[in-house]
Design an enzyme around this catalytic site. Structure first.
Site, PDB file in Angstrom:
ATOM      1  N   VAL A   1       0.817  -1.220   0.000  1.00 26.07           N
ATOM      2  CA  VAL A   1       0.000   0.000   0.000  1.00 26.07           C
ATOM      3  C   VAL A   1       0.851   1.270   0.000  1.00 26.07           C
ATOM      4  O   VAL A   1       0.308   2.377  -0.067  1.00 26.07           O
ATOM      5  CB  VAL A   1      -1.018   0.020   1.174  1.00 26.07           C
ATOM      6  CG1 VAL A   1      -2.002  -1.117   1.031  1.00 26.07           C
ATOM      7  CG2 VAL A   1      -0.331  -0.007   2.524  1.00 26.07           C
TER       8      VAL A   1
ATOM      9  N   ALA B   1      -4.687   2.981  12.293  1.00 23.87           N
ATOM     10  CA  ALA B   1      -4.052   2.333  13.445  1.00 23.87           C
ATOM     11  C   ALA B   1      -2.811   3.148  13.793  1.00 23.87           C
ATOM     12  O   ALA B   1      -1.783   3.046  13.127  1.00 23.87           O
ATOM     13  CB  ALA B   1      -3.676   0.898  13.098  1.00 23.87           C
TER      14      ALA B   1
ATOM     15  N   TYR C   1       9.472   4.925  12.860  1.00 29.14           N
ATOM     16  CA  TYR C   1       8.099   4.457  13.152  1.00 29.14           C
ATOM     17  C   TYR C   1       7.292   5.594  13.785  1.00 29.14           C
ATOM     18  O   TYR C   1       6.201   5.931  13.327  1.00 29.14           O
ATOM     19  CB  TYR C   1       8.179   3.270  14.110  1.00 29.14           C
ATOM     20  CG  TYR C   1       6.851   2.635  14.463  1.00 29.14           C
ATOM     21  CD1 TYR C   1       6.085   1.989  13.495  1.00 29.14           C
ATOM     22  CD2 TYR C   1       6.383   2.638  15.779  1.00 29.14           C
ATOM     23  CE1 TYR C   1       4.879   1.376  13.841  1.00 29.14           C
ATOM     24  CE2 TYR C   1       5.186   2.026  16.117  1.00 29.14           C
ATOM     25  CZ  TYR C   1       4.443   1.402  15.148  1.00 29.14           C
ATOM     26  OH  TYR C   1       3.257   0.796  15.488  1.00 29.14           O
TER      27      TYR C   1
ATOM     28  N   TYR D   1      -7.222  15.331   6.138  1.00 26.76           N
ATOM     29  CA  TYR D   1      -8.302  14.826   5.273  1.00 26.76           C
ATOM     30  C   TYR D   1      -9.660  15.006   5.950  1.00 26.76           C
ATOM     31  O   TYR D   1     -10.659  15.289   5.297  1.00 26.76           O
ATOM     32  CB  TYR D   1      -8.070  13.350   4.907  1.00 26.76           C
ATOM     33  CG  TYR D   1      -7.289  13.173   3.628  1.00 26.76           C
ATOM     34  CD1 TYR D   1      -5.977  13.629   3.519  1.00 26.76           C
ATOM     35  CD2 TYR D   1      -7.872  12.578   2.514  1.00 26.76           C
ATOM     36  CE1 TYR D   1      -5.257  13.487   2.345  1.00 26.76           C
ATOM     37  CE2 TYR D   1      -7.162  12.427   1.326  1.00 26.76           C
ATOM     38  CZ  TYR D   1      -5.859  12.880   1.246  1.00 26.76           C
ATOM     39  OH  TYR D   1      -5.163  12.734   0.081  1.00 26.76           O
TER      40      TYR D   1
ATOM     41  N   ARG E   1       9.864  -8.713  19.903  1.00 23.48           N
ATOM     42  CA  ARG E   1       9.293  -7.968  21.025  1.00 23.48           C
ATOM     43  C   ARG E   1       9.443  -8.769  22.322  1.00 23.48           C
ATOM     44  O   ARG E   1       9.732  -9.965  22.308  1.00 23.48           O
ATOM     45  CB  ARG E   1       7.830  -7.627  20.741  1.00 23.48           C
ATOM     46  CG  ARG E   1       7.763  -6.471  19.751  1.00 23.48           C
ATOM     47  CD  ARG E   1       6.368  -5.981  19.559  1.00 23.48           C
ATOM     48  NE  ARG E   1       5.695  -6.717  18.511  1.00 23.48           N
ATOM     49  CZ  ARG E   1       4.581  -6.291  17.933  1.00 23.48           C
ATOM     50  NH1 ARG E   1       4.030  -5.169  18.296  1.00 23.48           N
ATOM     51  NH2 ARG E   1       4.018  -7.005  16.986  1.00 23.48           N
TER      52      ARG E   1
HETATM   53  N1  UDP Z   1      12.689  -5.964  25.913  1.00 22.14           N
HETATM   54  C1  UDP Z   1      13.487  -6.758  26.714  1.00 22.14           C
HETATM   55  N2  UDP Z   1      13.934  -7.933  26.208  1.00 22.14           N
HETATM   56  C2  UDP Z   1      13.605  -8.380  24.965  1.00 22.14           C
HETATM   57  C3  UDP Z   1      12.778  -7.581  24.165  1.00 22.14           C
HETATM   58  C4  UDP Z   1      12.333  -6.376  24.664  1.00 22.14           C
HETATM   59  O1  UDP Z   1      13.814  -6.390  27.857  1.00 22.14           O
HETATM   60  O2  UDP Z   1      14.073  -9.478  24.597  1.00 22.14           O
HETATM   61  C5  UDP Z   1      12.216  -4.691  26.470  1.00 22.14           C
HETATM   62  C6  UDP Z   1      12.407  -3.486  25.553  1.00 22.14           C
HETATM   63  O3  UDP Z   1      13.687  -2.910  25.727  1.00 22.14           O
HETATM   64  C7  UDP Z   1      11.299  -2.581  26.044  1.00 22.14           C
HETATM   65  C8  UDP Z   1      10.188  -3.548  26.459  1.00 22.14           C
HETATM   66  O4  UDP Z   1      10.825  -4.802  26.650  1.00 22.14           O
HETATM   67  O5  UDP Z   1      11.710  -1.847  27.173  1.00 22.14           O
HETATM   68  C9  UDP Z   1       9.098  -3.711  25.426  1.00 22.14           C
HETATM   69  O6  UDP Z   1       9.725  -3.929  24.197  1.00 22.14           O
HETATM   70  P1  UDP Z   1       8.948  -4.362  22.896  1.00 22.14           P
HETATM   71  O7  UDP Z   1       9.981  -4.610  21.839  1.00 22.14           O
HETATM   72  O8  UDP Z   1       8.019  -5.472  23.207  1.00 22.14           O
HETATM   73  O9  UDP Z   1       8.036  -3.128  22.472  1.00 22.14           O
HETATM   74  P2  UDP Z   1       8.058  -1.545  22.731  1.00 22.14           P
HETATM   75  O10 UDP Z   1       7.090  -1.343  23.827  1.00 22.14           O
HETATM   76  O11 UDP Z   1       9.437  -1.088  23.110  1.00 22.14           O
HETATM   77  O12 UDP Z   1       7.614  -0.984  21.435  1.00 22.14           O
END
Ligand code: UDP
Length: 312
Positions: free
Chosen positions: A57, A114, A145, A159, A186
């Site tokens: 998209v 979103a 992002y 819009y 994540r």
């Molecule tokens: N985090 C962590 N260990 C991992 C992956 C993520 O401690 O293996 C931490 C990351 O640094 C953040 C939180 O978990 O503080 C949530 O990270 P995530 O990537 O899930 O999403 P965010 O909320 O940062 O977009």
């Protein structure tokens, strides 16, 4: 009613498609399969009201026939993914939003964006309410992002105001549940994958940073209510139950016998120190609040991940 869902094979997009189909909508999902996977919608492929097309998209999109609602859910959403794909992430938030808005306008359809709690960046206030403008580093690694989504919100409001379109914006806080990719990087998928593989759970920094995790079914309910509402300004949807990442890793370890230990790794740059939604607006205007607690949500998610792990 007919909806176009961009990112329809993704984690949230596919759950949204399920909900719309259950409500009797016709759904056309668009996905370039960069982070979405066919298996997320495999159960819908034979449904007479569901179709999926491979489409990026960020390029011009056109769809034959009438459309009542365009819901723009396409984007990498894990920090690891958007660091690997910085330019596609910027493009889908910026050009993808513009194209999705253009499609909605051409079809005289409603539009739903979103958006994300990342609009608040590394927030100086907690919990975060919708009037807070945020604290984002535009040139840091997460900027690709955060700024794309902030631009997407600005474009959506333009819009709405200039073309008088019926638009809606949800700011999604951390969400978890079945169909997250086990390797998306994540916190939850990482901890679960590590526990299942017998590897130490990697907590970044000292683990004192907080997040608030919302179960996907609650999130989709909030989104559906917002879709049907007449609110045009952003609305936070998330679970305000805040937890440190260290406690979160400990919670996940409890589901495993002989769970591996926790080790600490370097905190990624600009990692937000706290994140917790103020959901008073959603409560007031949508009569929505999350119902699934962390205990129940984790059980449902772990059973999904265990099945996926066995198959891989
Ligand atoms: N985090 C962590 N260990 C991992 C992956 C993520 O401690 O293996 C931490 C990351 O640094 C953040 C939180 O978990 O503080 C949530 O990270 P995530 O990537 O899930 O999403 P965010 O909320 O940062 O977009």
């Amino acid at each position: 009613m007919r909806a176009v869902v961009t990112g329809g094979a993704g984690f949230l997009g596919s759950h949204l498609c399920d909900r719309l189909i259950a409500e009797g909508w016709d759904v056309l999902a668009l996905d370039n399969q960069v982070t979405g996977v066919d298996s997320n919608v495999a159960h819908l492929l034979k449904h007479p009201k569901f179709r999926i097309l491979r489409a990026d998209v960020s390029n011009y999109i056109d769809v034959p026939g009438p459309v009542d609602y365009v819901l723009h859910f396409a984007s990498p959403a894990s920090p690891v993914d958007y660091l690997k794909m910085p330019i596609p992430t910027l493009k889908v938030g910026a050009l993808g939003t513009h194209n999705a808005l253009g499609l909605a306008r051409a079809k005289n359809a409603k539009f739903f964006l979103a958006s994300t709690s990342e609009c608040y960046g590394d927030p100086e206030i907690s919990p975060q309410h919708e009037e807070y403008w945020g604290h984002v580093n535009p040139i840091g690694p997460r900027g690709v992002y955060d700024e794309a989504k902030r631009y997407a919100e600005a474009m959506t409001m333009a819009y709405h105001r200039f073309h008088k379109m019926d638009t809606h914006i949800v700011r999604i806080f951390n969400t978890y549940g079945p169909r997250m990719r086990l390797n998306d990087g994540r916190a939850l998928p990482n901890f679960v994958f590590q526990a299942l593989s017998g590897m130490p759970l990697t907590v970044y920094g000292d683990g004192k940073q907080t997040r608030s995790f919302c179960y996907v079914a609650d999130l989709i309910e909030g989104i559906y209510r917002l879709m049907m509402s007449d609110e045009h300004l952003p609305v936070n949807i998330g679970n305000p139950q805040e937890i440190t990442i260290f406690e979160f890793a400990e919670r996940i370890r409890k589901y495993f016998e002989n769970a591996p230990p926790i080790i600490f790794k370097q905190l990624p740059q600009d990692d937000p120190k706290q994140r917790c939604p103020d959901i008073s607006k959603a409560k007031r205007i949508l009569k929505w609040e999350p119902k699934v607690g962390l205990e129940e949500g984790l059980k449902l998610t772990l059973s999904y991940f265990k099945d996926v792990f066995k198959k891989e």
